[in-house]
Design a protein around this motif. Structure first.
Motif, PDB file in Angstrom:
ATOM      1  N   ASP A 179      65.460  18.192   1.124  1.00 36.94           N
ATOM      2  CA  ASP A 179      65.743  18.620  -0.311  1.00 36.94           C
ATOM      3  C   ASP A 179      65.346  17.188  -0.778  1.00 36.94           C
ATOM      4  O   ASP A 179      63.645  16.415  -0.787  1.00 36.94           O
ATOM      5  CB  ASP A 179      66.999  18.057  -0.144  1.00 36.94           C
ATOM      6  N   PHE A 180      65.287  16.881  -1.742  1.00 38.31           N
ATOM      7  CA  PHE A 180      64.649  15.982  -2.918  1.00 38.31           C
ATOM      8  C   PHE A 180      64.486  14.463  -2.406  1.00 38.31           C
ATOM      9  O   PHE A 180      63.648  14.285  -2.911  1.00 38.31           O
ATOM     10  CB  PHE A 180      65.409  15.895  -3.616  1.00 38.31           C
ATOM     11  N   SER A 181      65.749  14.338  -1.649  1.00 36.65           N
ATOM     12  CA  SER A 181      65.253  12.751  -1.114  1.00 36.65           C
ATOM     13  C   SER A 181      64.587  13.076   0.187  1.00 36.65           C
ATOM     14  O   SER A 181      63.983  11.890   0.172  1.00 36.65           O
ATOM     15  CB  SER A 181      67.128  12.677  -0.471  1.00 36.65           C
ATOM     16  N   ASN A 182      64.381  13.702   0.835  1.00 41.03           N
ATOM     17  CA  ASN A 182      63.225  13.925   1.963  1.00 41.03           C
ATOM     18  C   ASN A 182      62.305  13.673   1.043  1.00 41.03           C
ATOM     19  O   ASN A 182      60.844  13.422   1.683  1.00 41.03           O
ATOM     20  CB  ASN A 182      63.613  15.607   2.520  1.00 41.03           C
ATOM     21  N   ILE A 183      61.662  14.577   0.524  1.00 38.60           N
ATOM     22  CA  ILE A 183      60.777  15.467  -0.278  1.00 38.60           C
ATOM     23  C   ILE A 183      60.532  13.495  -1.395  1.00 38.60           C
ATOM     24  O   ILE A 183      58.822  13.374  -0.533  1.00 38.60           O
ATOM     25  CB  ILE A 183      60.176  15.753  -1.203  1.00 38.60           C
ATOM     26  N   LYS A 184      61.002  12.647  -1.066  1.00 33.02           N
ATOM     27  CA  LYS A 184      61.128  11.807  -2.307  1.00 33.02           C
ATOM     28  C   LYS A 184      59.942  10.663  -1.021  1.00 33.02           C
ATOM     29  O   LYS A 184      59.391  10.262  -1.317  1.00 33.02           O
ATOM     30  CB  LYS A 184      62.300  11.615  -2.798  1.00 33.02           C
ATOM     31  N   ARG A 185      61.178  10.564  -0.112  1.00 38.54           N
ATOM     32  CA  ARG A 185      61.058   9.844   0.760  1.00 38.54           C
ATOM     33  C   ARG A 185      59.486   9.424   1.216  1.00 38.54           C
ATOM     34  O   ARG A 185      58.455   9.411   2.294  1.00 38.54           O
ATOM     35  CB  ARG A 185      61.688   9.727   2.349  1.00 38.54           C
ATOM     36  N   ILE A 186      58.950  11.031   1.933  1.00 39.79           N
ATOM     37  CA  ILE A 186      57.437  11.620   2.048  1.00 39.79           C
ATOM     38  C   ILE A 186      56.564  10.772   1.171  1.00 39.79           C
ATOM     39  O   ILE A 186      55.539  10.472   1.899  1.00 39.79           O
ATOM     40  CB  ILE A 186      58.095  13.072   2.692  1.00 39.79           C
ATOM     41  N   LEU A 187      57.052  10.975  -0.116  1.00 42.66           N
ATOM     42  CA  LEU A 187      55.702  11.254  -1.086  1.00 42.66           C
ATOM     43  C   LEU A 187      55.957   9.636  -1.066  1.00 42.66           C
ATOM     44  O   LEU A 187      54.729   8.762  -1.204  1.00 42.66           O
ATOM     45  CB  LEU A 187      56.686  11.580  -2.322  1.00 42.66           C
ATOM     46  N   GLU A 188      56.916   8.453  -0.784  1.00 44.66           N
ATOM     47  CA  GLU A 188      56.703   7.248  -1.197  1.00 44.66           C
ATOM     48  C   GLU A 188      56.161   6.496   0.257  1.00 44.66           C
ATOM     49  O   GLU A 188      55.358   5.619   0.148  1.00 44.66           O
ATOM     50  CB  GLU A 188      57.577   6.757  -1.365  1.00 44.66           C
ATOM     51  N   GLN A 189      56.359   7.487   1.240  1.00 46.46           N
ATOM     52  CA  GLN A 189      55.785   7.109   2.559  1.00 46.46           C
ATOM     53  C   GLN A 189      54.161   6.896   1.924  1.00 46.46           C
ATOM     54  O   GLN A 189      52.861   6.539   3.436  1.00 46.46           O
ATOM     55  CB  GLN A 189      55.743   7.540   3.700  1.00 46.46           C
ATOM     56  N   ASN A 190      53.595   8.352   1.455  1.00 44.59           N
ATOM     57  CA  ASN A 190      51.912   9.095   1.440  1.00 44.59           C
ATOM     58  C   ASN A 190      51.316   8.489   0.514  1.00 44.59           C
ATOM     59  O   ASN A 190      50.093   8.208   0.514  1.00 44.59           O
ATOM     60  CB  ASN A 190      52.282  10.375   1.955  1.00 44.59           C
ATOM     61  N   LYS A 191      52.191   7.560  -0.391  1.00 44.42           N
ATOM     62  CA  LYS A 191      51.567   7.737  -1.702  1.00 44.42           C
ATOM     63  C   LYS A 191      49.660   7.184  -1.982  1.00 44.42           C
ATOM     64  O   LYS A 191      48.987   6.922  -2.911  1.00 44.42           O
ATOM     65  CB  LYS A 191      52.236   7.151  -2.621  1.00 44.42           C
ATOM     66  N   SER A 192      50.153   5.786  -1.096  1.00 43.07           N
ATOM     67  CA  SER A 192      48.940   5.456  -1.156  1.00 43.07           C
ATOM     68  C   SER A 192      47.796   5.955   0.086  1.00 43.07           C
ATOM     69  O   SER A 192      46.936   5.135  -0.120  1.00 43.07           O
ATOM     70  CB  SER A 192      49.280   3.724  -0.406  1.00 43.07           C
ATOM     71  N   LYS A 193      48.013   7.077   0.603  1.00 40.67           N
ATOM     72  CA  LYS A 193      46.512   7.575   1.481  1.00 40.67           C
ATOM     73  C   LYS A 193      46.308   8.891   0.701  1.00 40.67           C
ATOM     74  O   LYS A 193      45.211   9.061   1.045  1.00 40.67           O
ATOM     75  CB  LYS A 193      47.603   8.110   2.551  1.00 40.67           C
ATOM     76  N   MET A 194      46.671   8.942  -0.903  1.00 41.13           N
ATOM     77  CA  MET A 194      46.401   9.854  -1.741  1.00 41.13           C
ATOM     78  C   MET A 194      45.568   9.685  -2.839  1.00 41.13           C
ATOM     79  O   MET A 194      45.779   8.591  -3.121  1.00 41.13           O
ATOM     80  CB  MET A 194      47.584  10.583  -2.298  1.00 41.13           C
ATOM     81  N   THR A 195      45.252  10.418  -2.905  1.00 39.44           N
ATOM     82  CA  THR A 195      43.502  10.641  -3.833  1.00 39.44           C
ATOM     83  C   THR A 195      44.218  10.874  -5.410  1.00 39.44           C
ATOM     84  O   THR A 195      44.954  11.684  -5.143  1.00 39.44           O
ATOM     85  CB  THR A 195      41.953  11.441  -3.628  1.00 39.44           C
ATOM     86  N   ASN A 196      43.620  10.705  -5.938  1.00 38.17           N
ATOM     87  CA  ASN A 196      44.013  10.417  -7.781  1.00 38.17           C
ATOM     88  C   ASN A 196      44.148  12.172  -8.288  1.00 38.17           C
ATOM     89  O   ASN A 196      44.649  12.563  -8.460  1.00 38.17           O
ATOM     90  CB  ASN A 196      43.149   9.828  -8.713  1.00 38.17           C
ATOM     91  N   ASP A 197      42.888  12.798  -7.503  1.00 44.11           N
ATOM     92  CA  ASP A 197      43.064  14.192  -7.064  1.00 44.11           C
ATOM     93  C   ASP A 197      44.702  14.861  -6.459  1.00 44.11           C
ATOM     94  O   ASP A 197      44.781  16.025  -6.983  1.00 44.11           O
ATOM     95  CB  ASP A 197      41.533  14.653  -6.654  1.00 44.11           C
TER      96      ASP A 197
END
Length: 101
Positions: free
Chosen positions: A70-88
């Motif tokens: 659901d939205f809260s789980n997706i948001k949590r996963i993205l927040e935890q991993n955003k620093s590992k993601m490239t701009n692309d």
């Protein structure tokens, strides 16, 4: 349904990570990790969390369970991993969200 080992192996390949790197990141021995991948053992709860975190995924995915994303789980996963993601990768997510089907 894929086994725990198959999920871990697939994620290692996807992330171009070695078993040694995953062992170091998750705090388990290479030997134990090898047993999980072969399917000889199933990781404990804490180990599952550590492996999932190191692979930027969920415990449910590692254990082969259906994820409830659901939205809260997706948001949590993205927040935890955003620093590992490239701009692309971030741009690809934005494109996916706004793309008209």
């Amino acid at each position: 349904m894929k086994s725990t080992g198959e999920h871990i192996k697939a994620l290692l390949k996807e992330k171009k990570m070695t078993q040694k790197q995953l062992a170091e990141l998750s705090g388990v021995t290479e030997s134990a990790l090898s047993h999980y991948i072969k399917g000889d053992r199933i990781p404990s709860g804490v180990t599952s969390v550590n492996v999932a975190y190191a692979l930027s995924t969920t415990v449910n995915y590692i254990l082969g369970k259906e994820d409830i994303l659901d939205f809260s789980n997706i948001k949590r996963i993205l927040e935890q991993n955003k620093s590992k993601m490239t701009n692309d990768e971030k741009a690809e997510l934005i494109d996916l969200l706004f793309r008209k089907d």
